[in-house]
Structure formats: C-alpha cells, structure tokens
Design a protein around this motif. Structure first.
Motif, mmCIF file in Angstrom:
data_model
loop_
_atom_site.group_PDB
_atom_site.id
_atom_site.type_symbol
_atom_site.label_atom_id
_atom_site.label_comp_id
_atom_site.label_asym_id
_atom_site.label_seq_id
_atom_site.Cartn_x
_atom_site.Cartn_y
_atom_site.Cartn_z
ATOM 1 N N SER A 62 0.823 -1.217 0.000
ATOM 2 C CA SER A 62 0.000 0.000 0.000
ATOM 3 C C SER A 62 0.851 1.259 0.000
ATOM 4 C CB SER A 62 -0.925 0.007 1.226
ATOM 5 O OG SER A 62 -1.803 -1.089 1.209
ATOM 6 N N TYR A 63 1.845 1.307 0.894
ATOM 7 C CA TYR A 63 2.670 2.518 0.998
ATOM 8 C C TYR A 63 3.580 2.692 -0.220
ATOM 9 C CZ TYR A 63 1.074 3.767 5.633
ATOM 10 O OH TYR A 63 0.291 4.179 6.689
ATOM 11 N N LEU A 64 4.031 1.575 -0.787
ATOM 12 C CA LEU A 64 4.833 1.670 -2.007
ATOM 13 C C LEU A 64 3.968 2.195 -3.156
ATOM 14 C CD1 LEU A 64 7.779 1.068 -2.747
ATOM 15 C CD2 LEU A 64 7.028 -1.159 -3.614
ATOM 16 N N PHE A 65 2.739 1.738 -3.220
ATOM 17 C CA PHE A 65 1.798 2.231 -4.229
ATOM 18 C C PHE A 65 1.511 3.718 -4.016
ATOM 19 C CE2 PHE A 65 -2.724 3.236 -5.045
ATOM 20 C CZ PHE A 65 -2.727 3.150 -6.434
ATOM 21 N N GLY A 66 1.294 4.106 -2.753
ATOM 22 C CA GLY A 66 1.028 5.516 -2.458
ATOM 23 C C GLY A 66 2.185 6.409 -2.866
ATOM 24 N N LEU A 67 3.394 5.936 -2.628
ATOM 25 C CA LEU A 67 4.571 6.700 -3.020
ATOM 26 C C LEU A 67 4.658 6.822 -4.540
ATOM 27 C CD1 LEU A 67 7.126 8.091 -1.911
ATOM 28 C CD2 LEU A 67 8.311 5.920 -2.184
ATOM 29 N N MET A 68 4.346 5.738 -5.245
ATOM 30 C CA MET A 68 4.368 5.771 -6.708
ATOM 31 C C MET A 68 3.347 6.767 -7.256
ATOM 32 S SD MET A 68 4.669 1.703 -7.574
ATOM 33 C CE MET A 68 4.244 1.977 -9.295
ATOM 34 N N GLN A 69 2.155 6.798 -6.668
ATOM 35 C CA GLN A 69 1.123 7.727 -7.128
ATOM 36 C C GLN A 69 1.561 9.168 -6.916
ATOM 37 O OE1 GLN A 69 -0.257 5.157 -8.836
ATOM 38 N NE2 GLN A 69 -1.980 6.574 -8.768
ATOM 39 N N TRP A 70 2.196 9.440 -5.768
ATOM 40 C CA TRP A 70 2.694 10.797 -5.502
ATOM 41 C C TRP A 70 3.773 11.181 -6.504
ATOM 42 C CZ3 TRP A 70 7.740 11.963 -3.679
ATOM 43 C CH2 TRP A 70 7.956 13.316 -3.427
#
Length: 659
Positions: A62-70
């Motif tokens: 989840s956090y890796l995905f969130g970082l990618m979206q940012w």
C-alpha cells in the motif's frame, strides 16, 4: 489524520491496478504477489512480494503504491525506476521486521517513533541506514507520514563493524594479473567461438533426444532426481568421446553452462576492465557494440539507465581493441543457446504462455552478448525466467573465479590496505581477493587510470557517466596517495629529490651571502650586518658553497622561497607569509635580496595599473578592494628605498561615487 492519508487509504482499499501493459491495460493490482513492469522496458521487470511476511505484506504494498502515485503526480505521470522501488520494498520490509509493525503512519507518533528507532540500532552500515531514513523522508514528502529523519537520528542506527564501504580497488600487480589472464583467455578462445557454439548445439540436440526417449520409455511426464542423475551419467559417457573435447582447448560439455558461464564471465571482466561500464550497461552490449571507425579511440556502445528514472539512454565508452574480441567471443560462442532459447520463447508466446510485453522483453535480453548459459530441459522453466541475461553475481556464480589464480603478496596486501582503508585485513598474504563485483572493476579502472596519470576526474566523469564530479573524485579515492607511496619507496628517486632540494637551498643561501649587495627584512638586515663585519676583516667570500651545503645537509640552515621571491629562514614557521606586512607585525625571519626587490618593484607597477583601472570605474562597491590594494602598494615602497630602486611615491585618492 490528514486528508492525503484518508484519500490514500480509500484508494488502496479498492485494490486498483498498479501496473499496465504497453496497450494501457491493467496488469497487476496493488495486493498481487507480483507487480509486472515489463511494459516499461527497464532492466528490472518484476517486483515480487512473495518473501514478505503476510502480516506486513499489504501495508508495504500500500505505501509503495502511495509513493508511486505521488511521484506520478509530481513528475508528469512517471514514477521512480523499478530498481529504486525494489530497493524501497526491501527497506520498508527491513523497517517493519525490526519494528514489528507495518502501519507506517504510526511513525508520526513521537512515542511510537522512539520505540521504532531503538529497534533500528545496529540494523546495518551507514549507507543502509541512510537509505531507510531517506525512504521514510520520501513518505513524508508524499504526505503519508509526518516523520522526518535527520542524520543525527539515523547515525545512531549504524552497526560499527558493518561492511558498507565503497567498492574495492585492486593493487596494481593484481590488476595487471587479472588483465593478463582475461586477455589471454579471450585471445585463446576467440578463434574457436563458432566451434564452441556448434559443439553446444550438438549437445542440446543429443540431450533433448535422450531426455524425450527416457520419458517415453518410462511412460512419465517428468523424471525423478534419481532417474535424471542416471540419465546424465549415461549421456556423459557418450559426450566424453566426442572429438570437440580435443579440438577446443580445455573445453567441457555442460548443459547448465558451467564452462560456457566461465567464458562469459571472462569476457565480461575483459570488457568491464577496458570500459568501466556498469553491470547492466555491459549486459546490454553485443558484438555490434564495438566501433573504431568514427574516432581514433575505439568505443563500445550500450544502454544506460542510471539517473534517468529507469528509462534507457544509448551511450558510448572509450575502450581498447581487445573488447571487440571479447564481445565477439561471448556472442558467437552462445549462438546455439540463443537459438534454443528463442525457439522456446516463440512457442510459449504462440501458445499464450507469455504476454506480448514479456515476449518482447525476453527477446531483447537475447540480443545481448551475455545471455544465460543454463538451458533447462523444461520449456516452462525457460518461460518463467524473469531475465535471459547471464547471471553475473550470486553464490557460486560470481566474478571471483579460481581461474584468475590470484595469490596476494605482502606488497599487494600493503597496497590494498592503502587503497581500501575501510577493508583493512580482508586481503591476506597468500589469499585471493575478498570479493570481485562489477563495481570493483569500475573503481579499479579509475584508480589505475588516475594513479598512472592516464586521466583525471573529468576523464573519470565522462567514462563512468557520472552526473557529479564529486562522485568521480570519490571513485579515485587514495589513488594519489598510492602513487606518492610508490614514489617514496623508490630510493634512487628520493635521493634525486633530496639532491635537487639541497642544491636549490645552497643557491638561495649563496645569493643571500655572496651575490646580493643589499639585504632587507629583519633576518636579512642581521645577515647584512654580519656580512659587513666579515668583509671588513678581509674575507672576499663570506661563505663558500661547500660550507653552505654542509650546513643545509646538517639541518643548521633552512630556507623557503616566498611567492614574490624573498626568503623565510624559519624551519618551524606556521605563518602564511606574504611580503606585504600590512596586518601583522613584520616577520622576524624574512630576507629580501636585490633580485627579490626588483621583482617587488615590478609587482608594485602592476598593482598601480590595476588600482587605477578599477578606480576609474567610480563604483563604491570597489572601495574595500581599492583600499587594500593601496596599502599593498605603499607597503612595498620602504623595501625599494632600502635597495635604491627609484620610484614615484604613490598617493592616489580613491574615487567613490555613491548612488
């Protein structure tokens, strides 16, 4: 909870697509075990989460995905390179494993942060700890945590004895030995490269036929390990009689690529030592990469992805002609393996076992000179390989091969410790290198080049494709020290240095005692007084050169040439002395000869011309410069008077125009 964090959790709860194919269709979702990035055509194609503990896995995803979206929102739709994301995955997993939790938003709490920070003590070397802190700080920038980690905090996590130093640099004798070994290997086997491929094709055909016959005879779809071992033994009895074993020097048949893998690593080291390209850059090269038609210096070309978000850039490196032979040998000797693998890929794609992006990616791998020499019997195993390029590093499959025959001498150990102070003790007399990675080839290339004066930091910056010259200087660490150490060990050279220095010192003292009519400066005036007394006693030469040489050799007389031609006679001086005593009291050890005074007169003329040119600008911003320059000019005048050098007194006013 911030709005960003609330929105992030809502987005993740829907398990959206995180990767897409080249047609823009979704491929992998956030909570899939593997994220498939084949469509990006980067060096790394897959991020796998299968090894991560299930209780941490979804939070890390989840956090890796969130970082990618940012990152996508901040960089016009693109995120960091897949290799960088993989590193982030490992750092988040390391953090979660140590901490025991994976809801990283809790790090915003001071109490929870103190618990986590204590658990991170001793987690690894400085670079490792810095990377963990850096990833937390990226989550901070993305608005997913409010915690920011400073150096004073992560420095406490460092394990004192962690092996986290830079790549090693080879001692010169070992470097030359490796070069000699790989060059001799390439030159020996280059004429046999097509025969090697033909021999391997014969082996693959024979073994496939025997394997399929065994399956049919036993009526099974797969062989047990015991059955497979029995089949290999029977096949080996036959292949040992083949003429290729006698026609090709020291050649042996291995379907798993043992001998062929050695050939590929020898060629890889050869091209690496003569180009300093990175591992993935070397793996992108083939026999068409060498070119000597456009410039006087041969070049190899390849693909670089460093510092470009994983996107590929075509670039070149200077090299030597042996690189051409190495690339041809690696490519042509593996042509049978390339053909075999390509047939299995084509079949897999036609039967829907590979997507278009996966198929294109693996075909591109096979364009390299350095492809996998391990050929499984099972086609599905080939299809499942994430890459078909040669495995350069790994347990039992690294570059540190016994064929290099490295045996360190006492001199090698001494030079190794000098070049690699953070690895002192890891090379021992009679032993081999502690490790040998592609990055060690790069650093050794740089140190050898700089130590041998074949280039400088700018040369290194071009060859290694650095964006920052500071990185180039870091790679060249200790090379100057090693060269100086070599000079110091040359007794004859040091004797020549000593004689030249002593001769220059005698010349200076001879000028002071016997050639200058006037001496000024505090020490100069004392010498002049003594000189007058001795001349009055009838001595024509105050001090002979032989007397001066004896005093210099004994250390009773010491002298240093000052920038403007005067001398300092204080052997223990710690003062940064100029001849213009403006701020401090005049030096007690200074001697100014007639020759130095004439030089001062010329300097004064230049200062006056410069003063007047700046003064005519009338800019008030130059007032301090002009004031200092005027004081310098006037400070020289008393010396000119003492040496009877005519001059016009300088007393120009400073012109100041205030806006």
């Amino acid at each position: 909870m911030s709005e960003k964090l609330i929105q992030f959790r809502q987005d993740v709860s829907e398990n959206p697509y995180v990767t897409f194919n080249s047609d823009g269709e979704g491929v992998s979702r956030v909570f899939d075990i593997d994220w498939d990035f084949h469509a990006l055509n980067q060096n790394k194609k897959i991020i796998s989460f299968g090894h991560i503990d299930e209780k941490f896995r979804q939070d890390i995803q989840s956090y890796l995905f969130g970082l990618m979206q940012w990152q996508k929102n901040s960089n016009s739709g693109s995120h960091r390179a897949v290799s960088t994301l993989i590193m982030g995955k490992y750092k988040l997993n390391s953090l979660a494993t140590r901490w025991g939790k994976s809801d990283f938003s809790l790090l915003s709490s001071e109490r929870e942060w103190r618990k986590c920070a204590r658990k991170l003590e001793g987690v690894g070397g400085l670079a490792y700890c810095r990377h963990i802190a850096s990833f937390i700080n990226r989550l901070n920038k993305a608005g997913l945590v409010t915690r920011y980690v400073h150096k004073r905090e992560y420095i406490k996590w460092v394990q004192p004895d962690a092996d986290d130093g830079q790549a090693i640099a080879f001692p010169e004798a070992i470097h030359v030995s490796i070069l000699k070994t790989v060059v001799e290997f390439v030159e020996t086997y280059h004429p046999y490269r097509h025969q090697i491929s033909e021999a391997m094709e014969k082996l693959y055909t024979y073994q496939d036929k025997m394997f399929n016959s065994e399956l049919k005879a036993l009526g099974v779809n797969a062989l047990t390990e015991r059955q497979m071992q029995a089949l290999r033994t029977r096949m080996s009895r036959t292949t040992k009689t083949w003429s290729e074993l006698n026609l090709i020097p020291n050649f042996s048949f291995h379907r798993r690529g043992n001998w062929l893998g050695k050939l590929l690593r020898m060629c890889f080291i050869c091209v690496g030592l003569f180009s300093a390209a990175r591992k993935e850059e070397l793996l992108s090269m083939n026999k068409e990469s060498y070119d000597e038609t456009l410039t006087a210096v041969p070049k190899v070309s390849g693909v670089s992805t460093k510092g470009n978000k994983g996107d590929k850039i075509y670039t070149t490196w200077n090299t030597a002609p042996i690189a051409k032979l190495a690339l041809e040998l690696a490519f042509d000797a593996t042509q049978a393996a390339r053909k075999y693998l390509l047939e299995r890929l084509d079949d897999g794609y036609q039967n829907g076992k590979l997507t278009k992006d996966q198929y294109n990616s693996r075909r591109q791998d096979l364009e390299s000179a350095f492809i996998s020499s391990d050929i499984p019997y099972d086609s599905q195993s080939i299809i499942n390989k994430p890459t078909l390029k040669c495995k350069i590093e790994g347990a039992g499959d690294g570059l540190n091969m016994k064929e290099l025959n490295i045996i360190a001498t006492a001199e090698d150990v001494e030079e190794f410790d000098l070049l690699n102070p953070d690895r002192v003790g890891s090379l021992i007399v009679g032993g081999g290198l502690p490790k040998l990675s592609p990055h060690d080839l790069r650093r050794s290339f740089v140190v050898f080049m700089v130590k041998s004066r074949l280039g400088n930091a700018l040369t290194v910056k071009y060859q290694l494709k650095h964006r920052n010259i500071n990185m180039s200087n870091w790679y060249a660490n200790y090379s100057e020290l090693a060269r100086t150490n070599q000079l110091l060990m040359d007794d004859q050279l040091m004797r020549d240095f000593d004689e030249a220095i002593e001769g220059a010192a005698v010349d200076a003292w001879d000028e002071i005692y016997n050639r200058s009519d006037t001496l000024s400066g505090a020490e100069g005036e004392r010498i002049a007084k003594n000189k007058s007394e001795r001349l009055a006693q009838g001595e024509e030469i105050v001090m002979s050169r032989s007397e001066l040489l004896a005093l210099v050799k004994s250390g009773d007389k010491s002298i240093v040439l000052l920038p403007t031609g005067g001398y300092c006679t204080n052997r223990n001086c710690e003062r940064l002395c100029s001849l213009m005593d403006i701020v401090e009291a005049p030096c007690e050890h200074k001697v100014i000869t007639d020759k130095a005074a004439k030089r001062l007169s010329r300097e004064r003329d230049n200062l006056i011309a410069s003063f007047r040119e700046i003064n005519d600008m009338g800019d008030y911003a130059n007032e301090l410069i002009l004031d200092a320059r005027k004081k310098k000019i006037q400070s020289i005048e008393p010396t000119l008077v003492k040496h009877s050098i005519p001059f016009d007194v300088f007393n120009d006013d400073i012109k100041v125009v205030w806006a």
